[in-house]
Design a protein around this motif. Structure first.
Motif, PDB file in Angstrom:
ATOM      1  N   GLY A 340       0.772  -1.240   0.000  1.00  0.00           N
ATOM      2  CA  GLY A 340       0.000   0.000   0.000  1.00  0.00           C
ATOM      3  C   GLY A 340       0.800   1.285   0.000  1.00  0.00           C
ATOM      4  N   PHE A 341       2.108   1.217  -0.206  1.00  0.00           N
ATOM      5  CA  PHE A 341       2.925   2.428  -0.248  1.00  0.00           C
ATOM      6  C   PHE A 341       3.037   2.955  -1.679  1.00  0.00           C
ATOM      7  N   LYS A 342       3.386   4.225  -1.790  1.00  0.00           N
ATOM      8  CA  LYS A 342       3.633   4.846  -3.086  1.00  0.00           C
ATOM      9  C   LYS A 342       5.069   5.362  -3.147  1.00  0.00           C
ATOM     10  N   ILE A 343       5.690   5.175  -4.289  1.00  0.00           N
ATOM     11  CA  ILE A 343       7.052   5.678  -4.488  1.00  0.00           C
ATOM     12  C   ILE A 343       6.976   7.154  -4.871  1.00  0.00           C
ATOM     13  N   LYS A 344       7.532   8.013  -4.025  1.00  0.00           N
ATOM     14  CA  LYS A 344       7.530   9.454  -4.266  1.00  0.00           C
ATOM     15  C   LYS A 344       8.769   9.916  -5.024  1.00  0.00           C
ATOM     16  N   HIS A 345       9.863   9.157  -4.874  1.00  0.00           N
ATOM     17  CA  HIS A 345      11.121   9.563  -5.509  1.00  0.00           C
ATOM     18  C   HIS A 345      12.022   8.341  -5.623  1.00  0.00           C
ATOM     19  N   HIS A 346      12.778   8.292  -6.705  1.00  0.00           N
ATOM     20  CA  HIS A 346      13.725   7.187  -6.913  1.00  0.00           C
ATOM     21  C   HIS A 346      14.971   7.735  -7.595  1.00  0.00           C
ATOM     22  N   ARG A 347      16.133   7.262  -7.156  1.00  0.00           N
ATOM     23  CA  ARG A 347      17.390   7.636  -7.805  1.00  0.00           C
ATOM     24  C   ARG A 347      18.430   6.562  -7.562  1.00  0.00           C
ATOM     25  N   LEU A 348      19.475   6.570  -8.391  1.00  0.00           N
ATOM     26  CA  LEU A 348      20.602   5.665  -8.223  1.00  0.00           C
ATOM     27  C   LEU A 348      21.736   6.398  -7.537  1.00  0.00           C
ATOM     28  N   ILE A 349      22.399   5.727  -6.599  1.00  0.00           N
ATOM     29  CA  ILE A 349      23.511   6.318  -5.855  1.00  0.00           C
ATOM     30  C   ILE A 349      24.696   5.358  -5.896  1.00  0.00           C
ATOM     31  N   GLY A 350      25.865   5.889  -6.156  1.00  0.00           N
ATOM     32  CA  GLY A 350      27.073   5.073  -6.168  1.00  0.00           C
ATOM     33  C   GLY A 350      27.553   4.808  -4.751  1.00  0.00           C
ATOM     34  N   HIS A 351      27.716   3.524  -4.429  1.00  0.00           N
ATOM     35  CA  HIS A 351      28.152   3.177  -3.071  1.00  0.00           C
ATOM     36  C   HIS A 351      28.970   1.890  -3.108  1.00  0.00           C
ATOM     37  N   GLY A 352      30.238   1.992  -2.753  1.00  0.00           N
ATOM     38  CA  GLY A 352      31.091   0.812  -2.650  1.00  0.00           C
ATOM     39  C   GLY A 352      31.243   0.052  -3.948  1.00  0.00           C
ATOM     40  N   GLY A 353      31.323   0.770  -5.064  1.00  0.00           N
ATOM     41  CA  GLY A 353      31.477   0.116  -6.347  1.00  0.00           C
ATOM     42  C   GLY A 353      30.178  -0.366  -6.957  1.00  0.00           C
ATOM     43  N   LEU A 354      29.060  -0.164  -6.256  1.00  0.00           N
ATOM     44  CA  LEU A 354      27.747  -0.568  -6.740  1.00  0.00           C
ATOM     45  C   LEU A 354      26.892   0.662  -7.030  1.00  0.00           C
ATOM     46  N   LYS A 355      25.869   0.471  -7.835  1.00  0.00           N
ATOM     47  CA  LYS A 355      24.824   1.483  -7.982  1.00  0.00           C
ATOM     48  C   LYS A 355      23.622   0.967  -7.199  1.00  0.00           C
ATOM     49  N   VAL A 356      23.285   1.652  -6.106  1.00  0.00           N
ATOM     50  CA  VAL A 356      22.166   1.217  -5.283  1.00  0.00           C
ATOM     51  C   VAL A 356      20.963   2.116  -5.545  1.00  0.00           C
ATOM     52  N   HIS A 357      19.793   1.559  -5.381  1.00  0.00           N
ATOM     53  CA  HIS A 357      18.550   2.287  -5.604  1.00  0.00           C
ATOM     54  C   HIS A 357      18.098   2.942  -4.310  1.00  0.00           C
ATOM     55  N   ALA A 358      17.793   4.212  -4.377  1.00  0.00           N
ATOM     56  CA  ALA A 358      17.254   4.943  -3.227  1.00  0.00           C
ATOM     57  C   ALA A 358      15.778   5.251  -3.501  1.00  0.00           C
ATOM     58  N   TYR A 359      14.922   4.902  -2.550  1.00  0.00           N
ATOM     59  CA  TYR A 359      13.479   5.117  -2.681  1.00  0.00           C
ATOM     60  C   TYR A 359      12.962   5.983  -1.546  1.00  0.00           C
ATOM     61  N   VAL A 360      12.142   6.949  -1.909  1.00  0.00           N
ATOM     62  CA  VAL A 360      11.369   7.702  -0.912  1.00  0.00           C
ATOM     63  C   VAL A 360       9.930   7.253  -1.085  1.00  0.00           C
ATOM     64  N   ILE A 361       9.325   6.763  -0.004  1.00  0.00           N
ATOM     65  CA  ILE A 361       7.960   6.241  -0.086  1.00  0.00           C
ATOM     66  C   ILE A 361       7.069   6.915   0.944  1.00  0.00           C
ATOM     67  N   SER A 362       5.793   6.816   0.710  1.00  0.00           N
ATOM     68  CA  SER A 362       4.817   7.310   1.707  1.00  0.00           C
ATOM     69  C   SER A 362       3.542   6.485   1.616  1.00  0.00           C
TER      70      SER A 362
END
Length: 362
Positions: A340-362
């Motif tokens: 039942g959550f909604k994704i308000k924002h999504h971006r990729l962030i470089g961390h430790g040689g990986l690209k990780v997904h960052a999600y803001v939800i509400s």
């Protein structure tokens, strides 16, 4: 003064905003630009020189680089920019020769006295047939030869007075004076316990910015070594801060880190399970966490069930927003949607040689 500032890929906009706010706080005039020459993880800051009068009434220059080193939470390095260019060829011989000539013809003598010892620290990213060591050697030779015009240069690889920073990212070359030193700003002095997959403090602060906290309660339901909570407490956050960790070893480490940071009394640490949040509190305004993924969890097949159970429980207690990091894009999006959550924002962030997904939800 022109500065090259480094940060994690994917949070350049947040770092740019932070630098702009710091300049306003110090009443400094300048402009800030993200991704100079198209390079991710880098920011330009062109700042007018500023002066102040000390207690004895003597006029002194405001040390802008030192100010940013001391006050930024999102930057990794503050580099006094000397020169930059795009290399015309990446063929080894031609590229290294071009770098040598470019450095030799730069105003090195304006940034380092011949009486001061120096060293070159290099960074390379992209497809090249040569290494960062090759870059350090060729840049060091150019600097040495240039300074030799004015005396006998001193090289000290271990404890130099001046650190030159040479970076080649794809075909873009930067040279500057590294005012931060050999230890990046994201390596906080309070970290006395290392979680095997701890989060960079700069990324933790980026998550805090993305959450847009307004003074409500904040929890990290899988807090690990406590990075997000400690950085939040160090910012002087006045809302309730709660950390939950399943493994006693990491919980103890988080408390050690919080104690070293001087914020242990500001954080409520709980030995508990993130899939049973409602047992620990009826509601929480914000939840921020670097979720287990890949090597972090050991058994990757457990991740879908873990995420589903966690977000199901989170749906019972979360009042406002959540910010989460993971590499498991499909798995987390399924768990977010089905609970039942909604994704308000999504971006990729470089961390430790990986690209990780960052999600803001509400």
């Amino acid at each position: 003064m022109k500065l090259l500032l480094t940060t994690s890929q994917g949070i350049e906009d947040l770092a740019k905003k932070e630098v702009g706010n710091l300049l306003k706080m110090a009443d400094l005039k300048g402009k800030v630009e993200e991704k100079p020459l198209g390079v991710e993880g880098r920011i330009w800051a062109e700042i007018e020189e500023s002066y102040y009068f000390d207690k004895k009434g003597k006029k002194r220059e405001f040390e802008i680089a030192s100010f940013l080193n001391e006050n930024s939470r999102l930057l990794h390095r503050v580099i006094l920019h000397i020169c930059s260019t795009k290399i015309s060829s990446l063929e080894t011989g031609r590229a290294l020769t071009e770098i040598y000539n470019f450095v030799f013809n730069s105003p090195i003598e304006e940034y380092a006295k011949v009486s001061e010892s120096f060293a070159v620290r290099s960074f390379r990213k992209g497809e090249h047939e040569f290494t960062s060591i090759d870059i350090a050697k060729i840049v060091g030779s150019a600097i040495y030869d240039k300074l030799s015009k004015f005396g006998k240069p001193k090289v000290n690889l271990d404890h130099p007075s001046v650190i030159f920073r040479a970076e080649l990212i794809d075909n873009v070359f930067f040279l500057g004076i590294d005012t931060t030193g050999d230890s990046s700003l994201h390596k906080r002095p309070w970290r006395v316990y290392d979680h095997p997959a701890h989060l960079k403090a700069s990324i933790a602060n980026a998550m805090i910015e993305l959450a847009e906290l307004d003074g409500g309660s904040v929890s990290d339901p899988m807090c690990g070594s406590g990075t997000i909570l400690i950085e939040l407490a160090l910012r002087g956050y006045e809302g309730k801060i709660i950390g939950i960790e399943k493994y006693k070893k990491h919980l103890k480490g988080a408390k050690m880190n919080a104690l070293a940071a001087g914020v242990l009394e500001k954080i409520d640490f709980i030995h508990g399970d993130a899939t049973k949040l409602s047992q620990y509190f009826e509601s929480v305004d914000f939840a921020l966490s670097n979720l287990p993924y890949g090597l972090k969890i050991g058994k990757k097949r457990l991740i879908p069930d873990l995420y589903m159970a966690f977000f199901n429980e989170l749906s019972k207690v979360l009042e406002k927003r959540g910010v989460f990091l993971t590499t498991e894009k499909r798995v987390i999006e399924t768990a977010i949607e089905e609970n039942g959550f909604k994704i308000k924002h999504h971006r990729l962030i470089g961390h430790g040689g990986l690209k990780v997904h960052a999600y803001v939800i509400s």
